[in-house]
Design an enzyme around this catalytic site. Structure first.
Site, PDB file in Angstrom:
ATOM      1  N   HIS A   1     -15.605   8.241  -8.698  1.00  0.00           N
ATOM      2  CA  HIS A   1     -15.108   7.713 -10.077  1.00  0.00           C
ATOM      3  C   HIS A   1     -16.163   7.732 -10.775  1.00  0.00           C
ATOM      4  O   HIS A   1     -17.088   6.617 -11.095  1.00  0.00           O
ATOM      5  CB  HIS A   1     -14.519   6.297 -10.001  1.00  0.00           C
ATOM      6  CG  HIS A   1     -13.189   6.182  -9.007  1.00  0.00           C
ATOM      7  ND1 HIS A   1     -13.360   6.228  -7.611  1.00  0.00           N
ATOM      8  CD2 HIS A   1     -12.058   6.402  -9.357  1.00  0.00           C
ATOM      9  CE1 HIS A   1     -12.020   6.138  -6.884  1.00  0.00           C
ATOM     10  NE2 HIS A   1     -11.045   6.126  -8.113  1.00  0.00           N
TER      11      HIS A   1
ATOM     12  N   GLU B   1      -0.214 -18.446  -4.440  1.00  0.00           N
ATOM     13  CA  GLU B   1      -0.679 -18.269  -3.086  1.00  0.00           C
ATOM     14  C   GLU B   1      -1.462 -17.232  -3.180  1.00  0.00           C
ATOM     15  O   GLU B   1      -2.471 -17.203  -2.236  1.00  0.00           O
ATOM     16  CB  GLU B   1       0.531 -18.064  -2.191  1.00  0.00           C
ATOM     17  CG  GLU B   1       1.665 -19.105  -2.109  1.00  0.00           C
ATOM     18  CD  GLU B   1       2.720 -19.249  -3.493  1.00  0.00           C
ATOM     19  OE1 GLU B   1       2.578 -18.560  -4.276  1.00  0.00           O
ATOM     20  OE2 GLU B   1       3.359 -20.137  -3.212  1.00  0.00           O
TER      21      GLU B   1
ATOM     22  N   HIS C   1      14.203 -18.879   2.250  1.00  0.00           N
ATOM     23  CA  HIS C   1      13.423 -19.761   2.851  1.00  0.00           C
ATOM     24  C   HIS C   1      13.034 -19.490   4.217  1.00  0.00           C
ATOM     25  O   HIS C   1      12.378 -20.232   5.013  1.00  0.00           O
ATOM     26  CB  HIS C   1      13.567 -21.315   2.878  1.00  0.00           C
ATOM     27  CG  HIS C   1      13.253 -21.836   1.248  1.00  0.00           C
ATOM     28  ND1 HIS C   1      13.555 -21.146  -0.201  1.00  0.00           N
ATOM     29  CD2 HIS C   1      12.171 -22.595   0.718  1.00  0.00           C
ATOM     30  CE1 HIS C   1      13.048 -21.496  -1.059  1.00  0.00           C
ATOM     31  NE2 HIS C   1      12.231 -22.622  -0.667  1.00  0.00           N
TER      32      HIS C   1
ATOM     33  N   HIS D   1     -11.900   9.222 -15.355  1.00  0.00           N
ATOM     34  CA  HIS D   1     -11.891   8.104 -14.489  1.00  0.00           C
ATOM     35  C   HIS D   1     -12.222   8.280 -12.939  1.00  0.00           C
ATOM     36  O   HIS D   1     -12.998   7.541 -12.376  1.00  0.00           O
ATOM     37  CB  HIS D   1     -10.462   7.307 -14.464  1.00  0.00           C
ATOM     38  CG  HIS D   1     -10.205   6.490 -13.361  1.00  0.00           C
ATOM     39  ND1 HIS D   1     -10.419   5.108 -13.376  1.00  0.00           N
ATOM     40  CD2 HIS D   1      -9.656   6.723 -12.180  1.00  0.00           C
ATOM     41  CE1 HIS D   1     -10.120   4.344 -12.432  1.00  0.00           C
ATOM     42  NE2 HIS D   1      -9.447   5.479 -11.367  1.00  0.00           N
TER      43      HIS D   1
HETATM   44  C1  TPP Z   1      -4.534  -3.241  -6.293  1.00  0.00           C
HETATM   45  C2  TPP Z   1      -4.777  -1.675  -6.918  1.00  0.00           C
HETATM   46  N1  TPP Z   1      -3.908  -0.843  -7.458  1.00  0.00           N
HETATM   47  C3  TPP Z   1      -4.458   0.184  -7.723  1.00  0.00           C
HETATM   48  C4  TPP Z   1      -5.619   0.675  -7.503  1.00  0.00           C
HETATM   49  C5  TPP Z   1      -5.769   2.178  -7.673  1.00  0.00           C
HETATM   50  N2  TPP Z   1      -6.900   2.397  -8.809  1.00  0.00           N
HETATM   51  C6  TPP Z   1      -8.142   2.281  -8.716  1.00  0.00           C
HETATM   52  S1  TPP Z   1      -9.075   2.183 -10.336  1.00  0.00           S
HETATM   53  C7  TPP Z   1      -7.496   2.115 -10.893  1.00  0.00           C
HETATM   54  C8  TPP Z   1      -7.656   1.850 -12.602  1.00  0.00           C
HETATM   55  C9  TPP Z   1      -8.197   0.831 -12.897  1.00  0.00           C
HETATM   56  O1  TPP Z   1      -8.620   0.720 -14.281  1.00  0.00           O
HETATM   57  P1  TPP Z   1      -9.877   0.125 -14.973  1.00  0.00           P
HETATM   58  O2  TPP Z   1     -10.144  -1.177 -14.069  1.00  0.00           O
HETATM   59  O3  TPP Z   1      -9.624   0.211 -16.425  1.00  0.00           O
HETATM   60  O4  TPP Z   1     -10.916   1.216 -14.347  1.00  0.00           O
HETATM   61  P2  TPP Z   1     -11.668   2.135 -15.166  1.00  0.00           P
HETATM   62  O5  TPP Z   1     -10.696   3.249 -15.327  1.00  0.00           O
HETATM   63  O6  TPP Z   1     -11.757   1.696 -16.418  1.00  0.00           O
HETATM   64  O7  TPP Z   1     -12.718   2.717 -14.376  1.00  0.00           O
HETATM   65  C10 TPP Z   1      -6.697   2.222 -10.238  1.00  0.00           C
HETATM   66  C11 TPP Z   1      -5.103   2.322 -10.836  1.00  0.00           C
HETATM   67  C12 TPP Z   1      -6.506   0.006  -6.879  1.00  0.00           C
HETATM   68  N3  TPP Z   1      -7.808   0.197  -6.209  1.00  0.00           N
HETATM   69  N4  TPP Z   1      -6.234  -1.462  -6.487  1.00  0.00           N
END
Ligand code: TPP
Ligand code: MG
Length: 649
Positions: A35, A404, A465, A262
């Site tokens: 990334h 939780e 439950h 990204h």
């Molecule tokens: C719980 C979870 N859902 C989805 C992802 C997949 N994922 C990784 S980065 C991302 C986008 C996150 O956006 P942001 O935090 O704004 O990061 P940026 O694009 O700015 O680097 C996603 C959806 C993940 N790693 N964890």
């Protein structure tokens, strides 16, 4: 904040930052995955934190009093690794092996890499666990040592972390607890994986954090001066801080500011053009020694006296103080259960569990935890201890509230700081914190989940439950040790095994079973399973069970004996221990599992399982047991059906 820093003033710093950017994109290019967006966009934030503020020992990643740093936006791993490379922690081979099998530079940070304080990747987990680290710091500062344990917890998070619900849960608690040494650096670029953040969120982050009563600072994420000043201010705050760093994702790329940067490697042309813009070496992985030295020296100079002073205080400790604190510093939260004094007669197993927990807590100060608003039901209140509160950070009862998921992540953070942390709720709600449990198992953390009300026998609360599939689904998680004792003997042994080890553990208890058996006295929980009642001939039926059902199973075996069937009864209070040891107590044939949950739970051992493969109902416990076929007569006839014709008496 509006301090425009001149480039000249920070010329050498930006050189390091640009090295971090270029190394990151080289790593991603070399690995052909990763990334780049966050690495290009958040480099100044990470650099400023490490160069100007983070208290750590470059030579000793395990120095206990280091400031914690959690890269909650775990996809920024290459940026983190680039920095560790420049600090002399990782080698060139390490960074060239990004994302490769067996490397210490995995796709997302893992705690096996030096200076990675927490494995991250699932968004939201890091930010929530950092709250646990901040709790641990306050508790240990107030109970162990004010001068040797005093540090900040920093988190670098992105839009995604703040969109995740767990961040609300955890930060709301952080605010209630006034965890002012928690400092969140928010890489606010308004872009996520799929596109603009505004596609999914138009919330006003400042108003949100105002409502949380946070200390809020907004800075230009490219300005070292602003970030530096904001962190200084954050350290003085009486409330937790969020520093909203306005950044541009993929800064300097031809696609900067868009989601295109990204999550995939940049083109060769783009890399070349970035390096030209930054006036950096074109050939990959090339860094100037000057920049490396500049970075290292700055940190070493800043840390020299801090580390010497800490060591001086440590060396002044008396031997017995040293011994106690060394146990903590070595993250040794094992505890040898001696003879405990606790009441158990005529009490339900969860009550007994509460008594044992209380008895242990009197002698074991690292034990700390709480409940998601069910402490009176789960019996997890430590009665002689105060609430953990801004007025009593020495308290050991954490009121997690009905949060939780955050509870799970928070106890992970506490465990990472050396506490034996526990959290409790009803088994049926364990699904609410599954992602945190998974992180406990991945990081091999010695946390303890206490889940009570573990089957349809909760009764009248009804379908929603009554856990059905929860036990089986917990058993599917690798490296998770689920204990399901039947009575006080097995329960005490479970606690002993849990505390003797440092394994992620779950203690599953019924609501009101008061059963007790002489046969469980010689249990072998460390083996996971044991023959509770031995067969007499070579031709026998094996009954396997655990928890509350074991009482019924014992009765069934006695009735079967009266009918002329020989039986072996195997209690399996900890399936994972059994799988680890594989003592082969359960023959493949003529084995019947009895469980008040989905049959899958015992399919590892036999296809003959008497279970419940539908949701429960709202009714009295006994009516439910009868309805689902769990009376002695019904089970015996089922067993006869299953083995009868094959069985020669
Ligand atoms: C719980 C979870 N859902 C989805 C992802 C997949 N994922 C990784 S980065 C991302 C986008 C996150 O956006 P942001 O935090 O704004 O990061 P940026 O694009 O700015 O680097 C996603 C959806 C993940 N790693 N964890
Ligand atoms: Mg973003």
């Amino acid at each position: 904040m509006f301090f425009r820093n001149s480039f000249d003033e920070y010329k050498d710093d930006y050189k390091v930052i640009n090295h971090l950017r270029c190394l990151s994109i080289d790593m991603i290019d070399n690995a052909k995955s990763g990334h780049p967006g966050i690495c290009l966009g958040a480099a100044t934030i990470l650099y400023t934190l490490y160069a100007k503020h983070l208290s750590f020992n470059r030579e000793n990643p395990n120095w206990y009093n280091r400031d914690r740093f959690v890269l909650s936006a775990g996809h920024g791993a290459p940026l983190f690794y680039s920095m560790l490379y420049m600090l002399g922690v990782l080698s060139l081979d390490d960074i060239k092996n990004l994302r490769q099998l067996g490397s210490i530079t995995p796709g997302h940070p893992e705690i096996t890499t030096p200076f990675v304080d927490m494995s991250t990747g699932p968004l939201g987990q890091g930010i929530a666990s950092s709250v646990g680290m901040a709790i641990a710091e306050r508790y240990l500062n107030n109970t162990y040592s004010r001068s040797l344990i005093s540090h900040y917890t920093y988190v670098l998070c992105g839009d995604g972390d703040l969109e995740e619900g767990i961040s609300y849960e955890a930060l709301s608690l952080a605010s209630r607890l006034k965890l002012n040494k928690l400092i969140i650096l928010y890489d606010s670029n308004s872009i996520t994986l799929d596109g603009k953040l505004s596609m999914s969120s138009t919330e006003d982050v400042i108003t949100r954090f105002k409502a949380l009563n946070f200390n809020i600072l907004v800075v230009d994420g490219e300005s070292i001066k602003e970030i530096d000043y904001a962190i200084t201010r954050a350290k003085e705050s009486t409330m937790p801080t969020i520093i909203i760093c306005k950044t541009i994702i993929g800064k300097y790329s031809e696609n900067e500011g868009s989601n295109t940067v990204h999550g995939k490697p940049l083109t060769k042309e783009d890399i070349k053009s970035i390096k030209e813009k930054l006036n950096m070496y074109e050939s990959p992985f090339t860094i100037s020694n000057e920049s490396v030295e500049y970075f290292k020296n700055m940190i070493d100079k800043r840390m020299y006296l801090v580390l010497r002073e800490w060591e001086r205080k440590y060396n002044n400790l008396r031997e017995e103080e040293k011994e106690k604190i060394d146990k903590l510093f070595n993250l040794d939260c094992t505890y040898n259960l001696g003879n405990l004094d606790f009441e158990y007669e005529n009490l339900s197993l969860r009550d007994i569990s509460g008594n044992i927990l209380n008895a242990i807590s009197k002698e074991f100060p690292l034990l700390m935890g709480g409940s998601a608003d069910l402490s009176s039901s789960c019996k997890t209140r430590l009665k002689e201890s105060k609430d953990f509160d801004p007025n009593s950070y020495d308290g050991r009862n954490i009121n997690f509230g009905i949060r939780e998921h955050a509870m799970g992540a928070i106890i992970n953070g506490m465990a990472l700081s050396g506490l034996r942390a526990f959290g409790s709720t009803f088994l049926v709600f364990s699904d609410y914190l599954k992602p945190a449990i998974r992180m406990s198992a991945i990081m091999n953390l010695p946390v303890l989940y206490i889940f009570t009300h573990d089957s349809i026998t909760v009764g009248e609360d009804g379908t929603t439950h009554e856990p059905i599939e929860q036990l089986a689904s917990l058993e599917l998680i690798p490296n998770l040790y689920v204990y399901r004792p039947y009575d006080v003997n097995e329960l005490l042994a479970s606690f002993r095994d849990i505390l003797n080890n440092k394994k992620p553990s779950v203690l599953v208890l019924p609501r009101d079973n008061k059963g007790i058996s002489e046969l469980t006295k010689n249990n072998r929980i460390e083996d996971g399973a044991y023959i509770l009642k031995e067969e007499e001939t070579k031709d026998y039926v094996t009954l396997i069970s655990n928890g509350e059902e074991l009482g019924l199973t014992i009765k069934v075996s006695e009735s079967l004996n009266a009918l002329g069937y020989d039986t072996r009864v195997v209690s399996i209070p900890c399936m994972q221990n059994y799988l680890d040891k594989d003592l082969k107590l359960i023959p493949g044939k003529r084995t019947i599992g009895i469980t008040y949950g989905v049959s899958d739970y015992f399919y590892r051992f036999t296809k003959n399982v008497i279970g419940i493969n539908e949701f429960g109902q709202s009714a009295k416990k006994d009516d439910l047991l009868d309805y689902f076929g769990f009376t002695e007569e019904k089970i015996i006839s089922k067993i006869q059906e299953l083995v009868g014709d094959k069985y020669e008496k």
